[in-house]
Design a protein around this motif. Structure first.
Motif, mmCIF file in Angstrom:
data_model
loop_
_atom_site.group_PDB
_atom_site.id
_atom_site.type_symbol
_atom_site.label_atom_id
_atom_site.label_comp_id
_atom_site.label_asym_id
_atom_site.label_seq_id
_atom_site.Cartn_x
_atom_site.Cartn_y
_atom_site.Cartn_z
ATOM 1 N N HIS A 86 66.316 45.028 27.905
ATOM 2 C CA HIS A 86 66.005 46.431 28.155
ATOM 3 C C HIS A 86 66.151 47.243 26.876
ATOM 4 C CE1 HIS A 86 65.839 50.293 30.022
ATOM 5 N NE2 HIS A 86 67.097 50.586 29.698
ATOM 6 N N ILE A 87 65.153 48.028 26.531
ATOM 7 C CA ILE A 87 65.200 48.861 25.335
ATOM 8 C C ILE A 87 65.655 50.253 25.734
ATOM 9 C CG2 ILE A 87 63.842 49.905 23.488
ATOM 10 C CD1 ILE A 87 62.035 47.464 23.561
ATOM 11 N N PRO A 88 66.719 50.745 25.137
ATOM 12 C CA PRO A 88 67.248 52.045 25.537
ATOM 13 C C PRO A 88 66.309 53.167 25.146
ATOM 14 C CG PRO A 88 68.346 51.290 23.560
ATOM 15 C CD PRO A 88 67.488 50.156 24.029
ATOM 16 N N PRO A 89 66.478 54.322 25.765
ATOM 17 C CA PRO A 89 65.631 55.453 25.421
ATOM 18 C C PRO A 89 65.903 55.927 24.014
ATOM 19 C CG PRO A 89 67.426 56.162 26.818
ATOM 20 C CD PRO A 89 67.474 54.670 26.781
ATOM 21 N N ARG A 90 64.845 56.406 23.373
ATOM 22 C CA ARG A 90 65.017 57.007 22.067
ATOM 23 C C ARG A 90 65.720 58.348 22.208
ATOM 24 N NH1 ARG A 90 63.637 53.654 17.700
ATOM 25 N NH2 ARG A 90 61.859 52.389 18.278
ATOM 26 N N SER A 127 71.770 65.423 17.179
ATOM 27 C CA SER A 127 73.135 65.887 16.984
ATOM 28 C C SER A 127 74.039 64.681 16.757
ATOM 29 C CB SER A 127 73.606 66.664 18.215
ATOM 30 O OG SER A 127 73.728 65.787 19.325
ATOM 31 N N ILE A 128 75.294 64.957 16.406
ATOM 32 C CA ILE A 128 76.245 63.858 16.217
ATOM 33 C C ILE A 128 76.441 63.112 17.528
ATOM 34 C CG2 ILE A 128 78.207 65.410 16.587
ATOM 35 C CD1 ILE A 128 78.126 62.185 14.443
ATOM 36 N N LEU A 129 76.425 63.819 18.659
ATOM 37 C CA LEU A 129 76.556 63.151 19.957
ATOM 38 C C LEU A 129 75.407 62.183 20.175
ATOM 39 C CD1 LEU A 129 77.796 62.742 22.768
ATOM 40 C CD2 LEU A 129 76.532 64.765 23.533
ATOM 41 N N GLN A 130 74.194 62.605 19.842
ATOM 42 C CA GLN A 130 73.043 61.733 20.031
ATOM 43 C C GLN A 130 73.049 60.567 19.050
ATOM 44 O OE1 GLN A 130 70.236 64.957 19.710
ATOM 45 N NE2 GLN A 130 69.852 64.967 21.907
ATOM 46 N N THR A 131 73.578 60.796 17.867
ATOM 47 C CA THR A 131 73.710 59.709 16.898
ATOM 48 C C THR A 131 74.698 58.655 17.407
ATOM 49 O OG1 THR A 131 73.240 61.236 15.082
ATOM 50 C CG2 THR A 131 74.307 59.153 14.516
ATOM 51 N N ILE A 132 75.819 59.122 17.940
ATOM 52 C CA ILE A 132 76.800 58.200 18.511
ATOM 53 C C ILE A 132 76.206 57.456 19.701
ATOM 54 C CG2 ILE A 132 79.027 58.034 19.704
ATOM 55 C CD1 ILE A 132 79.935 60.475 18.073
ATOM 56 N N TYR A 137 74.134 52.359 22.346
ATOM 57 C CA TYR A 137 73.107 51.499 22.935
ATOM 58 C C TYR A 137 73.018 50.187 22.165
ATOM 59 C CZ TYR A 137 70.928 54.642 26.352
ATOM 60 O OH TYR A 137 70.663 55.414 27.456
ATOM 61 N N GLU A 138 73.046 50.277 20.838
ATOM 62 C CA GLU A 138 72.976 49.075 20.013
ATOM 63 C C GLU A 138 74.224 48.224 20.210
ATOM 64 O OE1 GLU A 138 71.564 46.314 17.183
ATOM 65 O OE2 GLU A 138 70.604 47.847 18.414
ATOM 66 N N ASP A 139 75.388 48.880 20.305
ATOM 67 C CA ASP A 139 76.631 48.145 20.525
ATOM 68 C C ASP A 139 76.590 47.364 21.838
ATOM 69 O OD1 ASP A 139 77.562 49.280 18.189
ATOM 70 O OD2 ASP A 139 78.705 50.863 19.199
ATOM 71 N N VAL A 140 76.062 47.991 22.868
ATOM 72 C CA VAL A 140 75.972 47.325 24.171
ATOM 73 C C VAL A 140 75.067 46.107 24.082
ATOM 74 C CG1 VAL A 140 75.171 47.552 26.560
ATOM 75 C CG2 VAL A 140 76.500 49.396 25.502
#
Length: 682
Positions: A86-90, A127-132, A137-140
């Protein structure tokens, strides 16, 4: 145009319910909306389309071409692409905004994603929240490749067999016997504050919180920005259960939970509940995660920051809702957020009573004093989450008891601390992280003198740490007595008592930067105030009350006035100081306004301040007895500050050379030791 509408699950691959639009433009470029979840890549689609056009000779406007194109894509997806991960949302801003048309599907998409910061905004900067969030998503994805879900499910069964099932968060909060329950947080670092307490051990800190009566133990598990781990959380759970079950503290996984896989991770490592942040979740994803959390025995804490997010949480059936007073996109803090956001529940006639309510409310972030806790108690909030204050506390057990009103505050907890003579940003940050209230930069002749540019760098760093972008303590001359006795007389004991409370209130959560001047002109002071952005002015020369009033009215920045106390005991008499204090109001301009605080510093001969010598501290106690709370400076060291607090009984203490390695260079260990000794003084 090709749409993928509302969907469900196909095999093991989730199909996100948000509509996905792929638009073949006039120049044969395939565009994806910023919330695309499809496993069919735009590159593959574009090549397929161009292949049909070039081989078959179809035009882009041909209906047969469009139908054939759709058939090829669907067949390819079924045969090859649906089994892909599954590819997470951008996150908004990483792709061009979608081209929307007035269709029901687009309306559905807006309803599902419209609350997300930057949704539909071209060229939005994440934002920083969206960057995190993007990183998580990549970590998961990487975690899933290393530990499959089946293995986590086996771990959950094994963990439960030894340690028992998770607690129900809703019921655990209700069972707490205090007027307001405490969620105590273990957090090593944060994006806004940097490193907070890297050396603390999660299990040991969790035990302290549990012994202090925390109903919830919140553990940050995000590794990059918060330097946490799942092992931290498991260690806290195991260390604090001590054979108990219903009466133990509930363990919260504090993280950026986006996928069901993270719920399995949480359960496998001992979590009783998880945090679900509405600001990073589409509506249908939030609903799905709430449902799945409950399926695994966890009642989630659903976090909101705005009224629309509160509405979404209520619509999704959230039972425990945390209102974050900090906007995680901007990191700006507003303690009034909780009261504003709870209006959404009030309009629905929902009760949030701790024992009988339909829902339970928690106030998150920025809570640092007993007064903050009382504020939320009065608003009917059931839980306060406190992290940084407890992580920095010299004695977390005492800090918890003071915050909850179970123990009188240590005298030192209400003492203003100023670290002066700061010349380097790194020294300012050491003092700020240790819990100082004021940072002093010197503009007058001194070995510690800084330029306006140097002070501005300190101001910028301190403001960032305090999550603010401007001054927060404006100068006001007309102050009305809250008891209804009219305006307070400037330079009176009541005037100084008012400003004492204001300084303590403001600087509990955001340090202020003080600029020190000595016999400068109004124009010189005003120029440096503007260039540096300092929050307070300290007049350290022979400036009058009238001068202080003039400069404060011109700049809008309050002043601290120094009263010089002779080092010679024969010259420094109580009678002499008493006359000085009594005469403040009689000075020119003193009846209209003036400095908001007084600082007593030692003078040695013609040297006024900076001598490292101390005066008779009992004079400060005398000033206090006459109604003039003062800040004490001169000759203070970590080794003698407790004596000074005992004898002088000051409103605040000011240290400079006593915590230095060399003039203008602070020694971090001395700074933190000085502040620790003040804060724990009883």
């Amino acid at each position: 145009m090709w749409w993928r509408g509302k969907g469900g699950e196909v095999g093991d691959t989730p199909i996100h319910s948000t509509c996905t639009l792929l638009l073949v433009t006039a120049n044969d470029q395939v565009q994806c909306p910023l919330r695309s979840h499809t496993s069919v890549t735009p590159t593959y689609i574009q090549r397929s389309y161009l292949w049909m056009r070039d081989i078959a000779g179809f035009s882009p406007s041909s209906r047969f071409c469009q139908a054939s194109f759709l058939f090829v894509i669907l067949a390819a997806a079924k045969s090859f692409f649906l089994p892909l991960p599954h590819i997470p949302p951008r996150i908004p801003g990483t792709l061009s905004a979608p081209i929307m048309s007035a269709t029901n599907n687009n309306n559905d998409d807006a309803a599902n994603c419209g609350h997300l910061y930057g949704f539909g905004v071209p060229n939005h900067k994440p934002s920083i929240l969206q960057t995190i969030t993007a990183q998580r998503y990549e970590d998961v994805r990487l975690a899933q490749a290393q530990v499959p879900s089946s293995e986590l499910e086996a771990r959950i069964a094994a963990f439960d067999q030894v340690h028992g099932p998770p607690l129900n968060l809703f019921e655990r909060i209700r069972a707490d016997d205090k007027p307001i329950a405490l969620a105590a947080e273990f957090k090593r670092a944060s994006p806004s504050k940097g490193d907070i307490a890297l050396d603390l051990v999660a299990a040991e800190q969790g035990i302290k919180y549990s012994k202090a009566g925390a109903a919830i133990l919140s553990v940050l598990t995000e590794p990059k920005w918060f330097k946490g781990s799942l092992q931290d959380m498991e260690d806290v759970r195991v260390a604090t259960e001590k054979g108990l079950q219903s009466s133990r503290s509930a363990v919260l996984r504090k993280d950026f939970v986006l996928e069901e896989y993270q719920l399995l991770e949480a359960r496998a490592h001992g979590a009783d509940t998880v945090l679900l942040i509405v600001a990073i979740l589409e509506v249908d994803r939030l609903q799905r995660l709430i449902k799945t959390s409950r399926m695994w025995g966890m009642e989630p804490l659903v976090e909101v920051n705005t009224l629309p997010e509160m509405e979404i949480a209520l619509d999704a059936g959230a039972k425990v809702i945390g209102v974050n007073n900090r906007n995680l996109h901007t990191f700006q803090l507003d303690l009034g957020t909780t009261e504003r956001v709870m209006e959404a529940a009030r309009k629905r006639s929902l009760s949030w009573d701790k024992k009988r309510g339909d829902i339970l409310l928690a106030a998150l972030s920025g809570i640092s004093a007993r007064a903050d806790v009382v504020r939320y108690e009065r608003a009917g909030v059931s839980v306060v989450l406190i992290g940084e204050t407890l992580m920095r506390a010299a004695d977390p057990l005492q800090a918890v008891r003071e915050l909850l009103g179970l123990e009188d505050s240590a005298r030192g907890s209400n003492t203003l601390i100023k670290v002066c003579g700061i010349t380097r940003v790194e020294d300012a940050m050491v003092a700020t992280r240790a819990g100082t209230n004021l940072i002093g930069t010197i503009f007058c002749a001194s070995k510690r003198k800084v330029t306006g540019e140097g002070s501005a760098a300190v101001v910028q760093a301190v403001r960032k740490f305090g999550e603010r972008t401007k001054r927060v303590l404006p100068y006001v001359e007309e102050i009305v007595d809250t008891a209804g006795a009219g305006a307070l007389a400037p330079m009176s004991p009541e005037w100084f008592a008012h400003w004492q409370k204001e300084l303590l209130r403001v600087t509990r959560r955001t340090p202020l930067v003080v600029g020190v001047f000595q016999n400068n002109s109004v124009e010189e002071v005003a120029e440096l105030v503007e260039a540096s952005g300092i929050d307070l002015i300290q007049l350290h020369g022979d400036e009058t009350v009238g001068f202080a009033r003039e400069i404060s009215k011109k700049t809008g920045v309050p002043c601290i006035k120094v009263v010089h106390v002779p080092h010679d005991a024969a010259a420094a008499t109580a009678e002499g100081l008493g006359k000085v204090l009594a005469g403040l109001q009689q000075e020119e301009g003193g009846k209209e306004g003036g400095p908001i605080a007084l600082l007593l510093d030692t003078s040695v001969g013609n040297q006024k301040g900076g001598s490292g010598a101390k005066f008779d501290w009992s004079l400060a106690a005398m000033a206090k007895a006459q109604g003039f709370p003062v800040i004490v400076a001169g000759g203070l060291l970590p080794e003698n500050v407790e004596e000074a607090l005992s004898v002088a009984q000051p409103f605040g203490v000011d240290v400079s050379s006593g915590v230095e390695a060399s003039p203008g260079v602070k020694e971090g260990g001395k700074v933190t030791d000085f502040i620790r000794r003040v804060r724990t003084f009883k």
